[in-house]
Design an enzyme around this catalytic site. Structure first.
Site, PDB file in Angstrom:
ATOM      1  N   ILE A 121       0.834  -1.210   0.000  1.00  0.00           N
ATOM      2  CA  ILE A 121       0.000   0.000   0.000  1.00  0.00           C
ATOM      3  C   ILE A 121       0.871   1.262   0.000  1.00  0.00           C
ATOM      4  CG2 ILE A 121      -1.757   1.302   1.287  1.00  0.00           C
ATOM      5  CD1 ILE A 121      -2.809  -1.474   2.282  1.00  0.00           C
TER       6      ILE A 121
ATOM      7  N   THR B 100      -4.531   5.245   7.398  1.00  0.00           N
ATOM      8  CA  THR B 100      -5.467   4.272   6.818  1.00  0.00           C
ATOM      9  C   THR B 100      -5.017   2.865   7.204  1.00  0.00           C
ATOM     10  OG1 THR B 100      -4.157   4.236   4.799  1.00  0.00           O
ATOM     11  CG2 THR B 100      -6.098   5.662   4.788  1.00  0.00           C
ATOM     12  N   SER B 101      -4.108   2.773   8.183  1.00  0.00           N
ATOM     13  CA  SER B 101      -3.497   1.476   8.463  1.00  0.00           C
ATOM     14  C   SER B 101      -4.154   0.772   9.648  1.00  0.00           C
ATOM     15  CB  SER B 101      -2.006   1.662   8.667  1.00  0.00           C
ATOM     16  OG  SER B 101      -1.358   0.456   8.434  1.00  0.00           O
ATOM     17  N   ARG B 102      -3.831   1.187  10.837  1.00  0.00           N
ATOM     18  CA  ARG B 102      -4.439   0.623  12.041  1.00  0.00           C
ATOM     19  C   ARG B 102      -4.531   1.709  13.112  1.00  0.00           C
ATOM     20  NH1 ARG B 102      -6.528  -2.264   9.871  1.00  0.00           N
ATOM     21  NH2 ARG B 102      -6.706  -4.513   9.881  1.00  0.00           N
TER      22      ARG B 102
ATOM     23  N   ASP C 102      -8.933   6.701   8.841  1.00  0.00           N
ATOM     24  CA  ASP C 102      -9.887   5.683   8.389  1.00  0.00           C
ATOM     25  C   ASP C 102     -10.008   4.600   9.460  1.00  0.00           C
ATOM     26  OD1 ASP C 102     -11.617   4.468   6.466  1.00  0.00           O
ATOM     27  OD2 ASP C 102     -10.059   2.981   6.086  1.00  0.00           O
TER      28      ASP C 102
ATOM     29  N   GLU D  98     -11.924   1.173  17.508  1.00  0.00           N
ATOM     30  CA  GLU D  98     -12.987   1.157  16.487  1.00  0.00           C
ATOM     31  C   GLU D  98     -13.923  -0.039  16.581  1.00  0.00           C
ATOM     32  OE1 GLU D  98     -10.415   1.035  12.913  1.00  0.00           O
ATOM     33  OE2 GLU D  98     -11.251  -0.948  12.522  1.00  0.00           O
TER      34      GLU D  98
ATOM     35  N   HIS E  84     -13.321   2.853   8.537  1.00  0.00           N
ATOM     36  CA  HIS E  84     -12.526   1.732   8.012  1.00  0.00           C
ATOM     37  C   HIS E  84     -13.065   1.265   6.653  1.00  0.00           C
ATOM     38  CE1 HIS E  84      -9.631  -1.519   9.609  1.00  0.00           C
ATOM     39  NE2 HIS E  84      -9.539  -1.416   8.301  1.00  0.00           N
TER      40      HIS E  84
HETATM   41  P1  NAI Z   1       2.690  -4.888   3.704  1.00  0.00           P
HETATM   42  O1  NAI Z   1       2.957  -6.050   4.601  1.00  0.00           O
HETATM   43  O2  NAI Z   1       2.824  -5.060   2.221  1.00  0.00           O
HETATM   44  O3  NAI Z   1       3.619  -3.651   4.132  1.00  0.00           O
HETATM   45  C1  NAI Z   1       3.833  -3.236   5.438  1.00  0.00           C
HETATM   46  C2  NAI Z   1       5.164  -2.524   5.460  1.00  0.00           C
HETATM   47  O4  NAI Z   1       5.334  -1.989   6.766  1.00  0.00           O
HETATM   48  C3  NAI Z   1       6.356  -3.457   5.186  1.00  0.00           C
HETATM   49  O5  NAI Z   1       7.197  -2.904   4.177  1.00  0.00           O
HETATM   50  C4  NAI Z   1       7.069  -3.519   6.517  1.00  0.00           C
HETATM   51  O6  NAI Z   1       8.478  -3.659   6.381  1.00  0.00           O
HETATM   52  C5  NAI Z   1       6.718  -2.151   7.084  1.00  0.00           C
HETATM   53  N1  NAI Z   1       6.970  -2.049   8.510  1.00  0.00           N
HETATM   54  C6  NAI Z   1       7.038  -3.025   9.444  1.00  0.00           C
HETATM   55  N2  NAI Z   1       7.375  -2.512  10.639  1.00  0.00           N
HETATM   56  C7  NAI Z   1       7.532  -1.177  10.453  1.00  0.00           C
HETATM   57  C8  NAI Z   1       7.900  -0.114  11.306  1.00  0.00           C
HETATM   58  N3  NAI Z   1       8.212  -0.304  12.596  1.00  0.00           N
HETATM   59  N4  NAI Z   1       7.955   1.134  10.792  1.00  0.00           N
HETATM   60  C9  NAI Z   1       7.692   1.349   9.484  1.00  0.00           C
HETATM   61  N5  NAI Z   1       7.344   0.363   8.623  1.00  0.00           N
HETATM   62  C10 NAI Z   1       7.271  -0.868   9.097  1.00  0.00           C
HETATM   63  O7  NAI Z   1       1.237  -4.402   4.088  1.00  0.00           O
HETATM   64  P2  NAI Z   1       0.212  -3.584   3.186  1.00  0.00           P
HETATM   65  O8  NAI Z   1      -0.607  -4.528   2.381  1.00  0.00           O
HETATM   66  O9  NAI Z   1       0.920  -2.468   2.509  1.00  0.00           O
HETATM   67  O10 NAI Z   1      -0.744  -3.003   4.328  1.00  0.00           O
HETATM   68  C11 NAI Z   1      -0.306  -2.021   5.243  1.00  0.00           C
HETATM   69  C12 NAI Z   1      -1.340  -1.892   6.344  1.00  0.00           C
HETATM   70  O11 NAI Z   1      -2.543  -1.346   5.795  1.00  0.00           O
HETATM   71  C13 NAI Z   1      -1.795  -3.220   6.937  1.00  0.00           C
HETATM   72  O12 NAI Z   1      -0.927  -3.619   7.962  1.00  0.00           O
HETATM   73  C14 NAI Z   1      -3.167  -2.926   7.452  1.00  0.00           C
HETATM   74  O13 NAI Z   1      -3.064  -2.548   8.792  1.00  0.00           O
HETATM   75  C15 NAI Z   1      -3.620  -1.723   6.630  1.00  0.00           C
HETATM   76  N6  NAI Z   1      -4.803  -1.990   5.796  1.00  0.00           N
HETATM   77  C16 NAI Z   1      -5.883  -1.166   5.952  1.00  0.00           C
HETATM   78  C17 NAI Z   1      -7.008  -1.337   5.189  1.00  0.00           C
HETATM   79  C18 NAI Z   1      -8.183  -0.408   5.318  1.00  0.00           C
HETATM   80  O14 NAI Z   1      -9.254  -0.696   4.764  1.00  0.00           O
HETATM   81  N7  NAI Z   1      -8.054   0.726   5.991  1.00  0.00           N
HETATM   82  C19 NAI Z   1      -7.109  -2.448   4.232  1.00  0.00           C
HETATM   83  C20 NAI Z   1      -5.902  -3.233   4.104  1.00  0.00           C
HETATM   84  C21 NAI Z   1      -4.793  -3.011   4.889  1.00  0.00           C
END
Ligand code: NAI
Length: 356
Positions: free
Chosen positions: A160, A236-238, A262, A267, A299
């Site tokens: 993302i 938009t993450s957590r 988001d 939540e 969300h």
């Molecule tokens: P991903 O696993 O592809 O990428 C996560 C990145 O975060 C990785 O590159 C990882 O190295 C990095 N990371 C790990 N620890 C870290 C730290 N301490 N500081 C900075 N970066 C760090 O995950 P993706 O698919 O990109 O998703 C990211 C987040 O988006 C998910 O964890 C989820 O919480 C959230 N999400 C939210 C949605 C929504 O509807 N709002 C839907 C889907 C995901």
């Protein structure tokens, strides 16, 4: 094969029904029973007669629930989300249940939503919409900033974060990123730096890292102090990445220039359901909604037709993999049928405990 789907919303029904009808391997033989209730010890009896259950983020699959499911003949648990922190994986493994999730779907959907939040908050289109409907065409209070040339900081450059970088580069922004595991895909968009440097230089900070013990409250009183005065923060993450009380204090001091969320730390008590006829007892959430420079959404960043199609398709494929005894690339626990012997936990580096 009967599949009992819990916590169902009207849109889930549409996409799961379509996916089951169109999956080449299902042979039209999946009978789906939809339940609006979340799966819990109170509602587990609704799964009687089903061979598989399909659940979402707020269903609770504790040891009791899993044991009860197993005794009723359920053999597969299908998560229509990435996170599986609500499933007692050890018990599922002991019982020989098949458990599979949908680890990735449409990262662009989430990245595009993050951009929508940035631009809504920056250009005040949400306020303009309301004003114009009341015949108010005044521009005071709607002043934004041109994004071209501004610095955007991305925390977490996975699927993302990189999709977000690609779009923001198109706006002509300078991109900085922080990630303890740098992703070569980001290099063509900007440069990696430390979190401290990113926070002190970025006009917009967007969070795209998972919620893990080291990232919990990564945005706190100290990190907010490092941010440029008037910068915008987007999450938009957590929800747990942000210390809500600290951002409220930073907004009150006008240190933080805008906040787009988001996701919210607490939540689960509210999101995905209509609470408009009740008193919301979460004072921090309610305080956030009173700031003119804060946007809160429930969300929905993943919520596109394409992502729902991908989630439903992968969920049904996970089920047919199980039914046909094929190796399932999304399985979290291999069932006794797959293993032939004692089930084991399958270690997957891409699965992170708390995600949607
Ligand atoms: P991903 O696993 O592809 O990428 C996560 C990145 O975060 C990785 O590159 C990882 O190295 C990095 N990371 C790990 N620890 C870290 C730290 N301490 N500081 C900075 N970066 C760090 O995950 P993706 O698919 O990109 O998703 C990211 C987040 O988006 C998910 O964890 C989820 O919480 C959230 N999400 C939210 C949605 C929504 O509807 N709002 C839907 C889907 C995901």
């Amino acid at each position: 094969m009967k599949l009992a789907v819990f916590s169902v919303k009207p849109y889930d029904k549409v996409y799961l029904t379509q996916a089951a009808e169109h999956d080449p391997d299902s042979g039209g033989k999946i009978e789906i029973e939809y339940h609006e209730f979340a799966l819990s010890s109170e509602t587990v009896s609704l799964a009687t007669g089903a061979s598989a259950v399909c659940v979402f983020v707020n269903d609770t699959l504790t040891e009791d629930v899993l044991t009860s499911l197993h005794s009723r003949g359920v053999r597969a648990i299908l998560l229509r989300c990435a996170g599986y922190n609500n499933v007692d994986i050890k018990t599922a493994s002991r019982l020989g249940l098949f458990v599979a999730n949908v680890p990735a779907y449409s990262p662009e959907a989430v990245a595009e939503f993050a951009v929508a939040l940035v631009q809504t908050l920056n250009r005040n289109t949400h306020r303009a919409y309301n004003r114009v409907r009341e015949g108010n065409f005044a521009l005071d209070g709607l002043l934004g900033r041109t994004l071209h040339g501004k610095t955007v900081g991305i925390v977490g450059t996975g699927k993302i974060g990189v999709a977000f970088a690609r779009i923001m580069q198109g706006f002509g922004c300078e991109l900085l990123a922080y990630d303890p595991f740098p992703n070569p895909d980001f290099n063509k968009y900007g440069e990696y730096t430390t979190l401290e440097d990113l926070l002190s230089r970025a006009d917009v900070v967007s969070l795209h890292c998972p919620l893990l013990p080291p990232t919990r409250h990564i945005i706190n009183e100290a990190s907010l102090r490092l941010m440029k005065e008037g910068a915008m923060l987007v999450n938009t993450s957590r929800g747990g990445l942000i210390d809500t009380k600290a951002v409220i204090a930073a907004l009150k001091k006008q240190q933080l220039g805008g906040l787009a969320l988001d996701v919210y730390e607490h939540e689960s008590a509210f999101f995905y359901n209509d609470h408009s006829g009740t008193i919301i007892e979460d004072d921090d959430l309610m305080r956030l909604t009173t700031f003119h420079n804060v946007l809160v959404c429930g969300h929905q960043a993943f919520f596109t037709a394409e992502a729902l199609g991908e989630i439903a398709g992968a969920t049904i494929r996970n089920l047919t993999d199980f039914v046909h005894g094929r190796t399932c690339q999304n399985s979290l626990v291999q069932s006794s049928e797959e293993q032939g012997a004692a089930p084991t936990l399958r270690a997957r580096s891409d699965t992170i405990p708390i995600r949607i």
